[in-house]
Design a protein around this motif. Structure first.
Motif, PDB file in Angstrom:
ATOM      1  N   LYS A  81       0.840  -1.205   0.000  1.00  0.00           N
ATOM      2  CA  LYS A  81       0.000   0.000   0.000  1.00  0.00           C
ATOM      3  C   LYS A  81       0.871   1.251   0.000  1.00  0.00           C
ATOM      4  O   LYS A  81       0.596   2.210  -0.731  1.00  0.00           O
ATOM      5  N   LYS A  82       1.915   1.242   0.824  1.00  0.00           N
ATOM      6  CA  LYS A  82       2.812   2.392   0.863  1.00  0.00           C
ATOM      7  C   LYS A  82       3.492   2.595  -0.490  1.00  0.00           C
ATOM      8  O   LYS A  82       3.625   3.721  -0.961  1.00  0.00           O
ATOM      9  N   ARG A  83       3.884   1.495  -1.105  1.00  0.00           N
ATOM     10  CA  ARG A  83       4.556   1.580  -2.415  1.00  0.00           C
ATOM     11  C   ARG A  83       3.603   2.127  -3.475  1.00  0.00           C
ATOM     12  O   ARG A  83       4.002   2.958  -4.299  1.00  0.00           O
ATOM     13  N   GLU A  85       1.071   4.101  -2.934  1.00  0.00           N
ATOM     14  CA  GLU A  85       0.906   5.525  -2.650  1.00  0.00           C
ATOM     15  C   GLU A  85       2.094   6.337  -3.180  1.00  0.00           C
ATOM     16  O   GLU A  85       1.907   7.409  -3.759  1.00  0.00           O
ATOM     17  N   GLN A  86       3.293   5.803  -3.009  1.00  0.00           N
ATOM     18  CA  GLN A  86       4.481   6.491  -3.529  1.00  0.00           C
ATOM     19  C   GLN A  86       4.426   6.598  -5.048  1.00  0.00           C
ATOM     20  O   GLN A  86       4.711   7.656  -5.621  1.00  0.00           O
ATOM     21  N   LEU A  87       4.073   5.501  -5.701  1.00  0.00           N
ATOM     22  CA  LEU A  87       3.999   5.502  -7.157  1.00  0.00           C
ATOM     23  C   LEU A  87       2.915   6.449  -7.663  1.00  0.00           C
ATOM     24  O   LEU A  87       3.116   7.153  -8.655  1.00  0.00           O
ATOM     25  N   GLU A  88       1.768   6.482  -6.975  1.00  0.00           N
ATOM     26  CA  GLU A  88       0.716   7.419  -7.373  1.00  0.00           C
ATOM     27  C   GLU A  88       1.178   8.857  -7.206  1.00  0.00           C
ATOM     28  O   GLU A  88       0.890   9.713  -8.050  1.00  0.00           O
ATOM     29  N   GLN A  89       1.896   9.131  -6.123  1.00  0.00           N
ATOM     30  CA  GLN A  89       2.405  10.475  -5.898  1.00  0.00           C
ATOM     31  C   GLN A  89       3.401  10.853  -6.995  1.00  0.00           C
ATOM     32  O   GLN A  89       3.346  11.952  -7.545  1.00  0.00           O
ATOM     33  N   GLN A  90       4.304   9.924  -7.331  1.00  0.00           N
ATOM     34  CA  GLN A  90       5.259  10.189  -8.402  1.00  0.00           C
ATOM     35  C   GLN A  90       4.536  10.403  -9.730  1.00  0.00           C
ATOM     36  O   GLN A  90       4.891  11.284 -10.505  1.00  0.00           O
ATOM     37  N   TRP A  91       3.536   9.588  -9.981  1.00  0.00           N
ATOM     38  CA  TRP A  91       2.761   9.692 -11.221  1.00  0.00           C
ATOM     39  C   TRP A  91       2.086  11.065 -11.306  1.00  0.00           C
ATOM     40  O   TRP A  91       2.130  11.721 -12.346  1.00  0.00           O
ATOM     41  N   GLU A  93       2.949  13.810  -9.750  1.00  0.00           N
ATOM     42  CA  GLU A  93       3.966  14.843  -9.916  1.00  0.00           C
ATOM     43  C   GLU A  93       4.435  14.919 -11.363  1.00  0.00           C
ATOM     44  O   GLU A  93       4.572  16.014 -11.926  1.00  0.00           O
TER      45      GLU A  93
END
Length: 172
Positions: A81-83, A85-91, A93
């Motif tokens: 889930k954390k990963r 969220e990180q990927l969605e945030q990068q996407w 951005e």
């Protein structure tokens, strides 16, 4: 002949003595059977107790393994889930940067390139044109859908919108 009688009498006495001794042993055997049944019952109970104890131990081990596996899986789910969220945030951005860059390029070109909405509309018009072209060739909606790689519902919708649009022009 007297000897035959003596032999018969002797055989009778021997048979009677054997019967007497066998009768006497039978009660002892009868007493041995309940004792044997009691020992068999006791052994069976001990075996059942051992089996029950073994079953409880194995159940406890399996339960512990299951709890450990469950905890590991929950931990992995949290990490995933954390990963995500990180990927969605990068996407997000990168999408924001790409949008800013596209806006900057569009501002520099001063309208030399068509907007993304215009490109989408052109592609949509071309798709509609192709649907009506295939329809004029006499293809059924199913065949048109197969040829264009579209769904039958999409083809039906295009025809329904075109009919509604034609009725609108007729009413005006």
């Amino acid at each position: 002949m007297d000897q035959v009688y003596l032999i018969l009498i002797g055989a009778g006495i021997i048979i009677m003595l054997l019967a007497f001794f066998l009768q006497r042993k039978t009660p002892d055997d009868a007493a041995a059977i309940p004792t044997q049944r009691l020992t068999d019952k006791a052994e069976t109970e001990k075996s059942l107790q051992r089996l029950s104890k073994q079953f409880k131990q194995e159940t406890a081990l399996l339960s512990a393994e299951w709890q450990e596996t469950r905890a590991d899986l929950l931990h992995e789910i949290d990490l995933l889930k954390k990963r995500v969220e990180q990927l969605e945030q990068q996407w997000n951005e990168r999408a924001a940067h790409a949008q800013v860059a596209a806006s900057a390029e569009q501002g520099q070109a001063n309208g030399a390139q068509p907007a993304a909405e215009d490109v989408d509309m052109l592609a949509l018009r071309e798709r509609y044109r192709r649907v009506f072209e295939l329809s004029r060739e006499g293809l059924s909606p199913d065949e048109i859908a197969k040829r264009l790689g579209a769904g039958r519902g999409e083809i039906d919708l295009i025809f329904a919108l075109a009919q509604r649009n034609e009725r609108g022009f007729a009413d005006a």
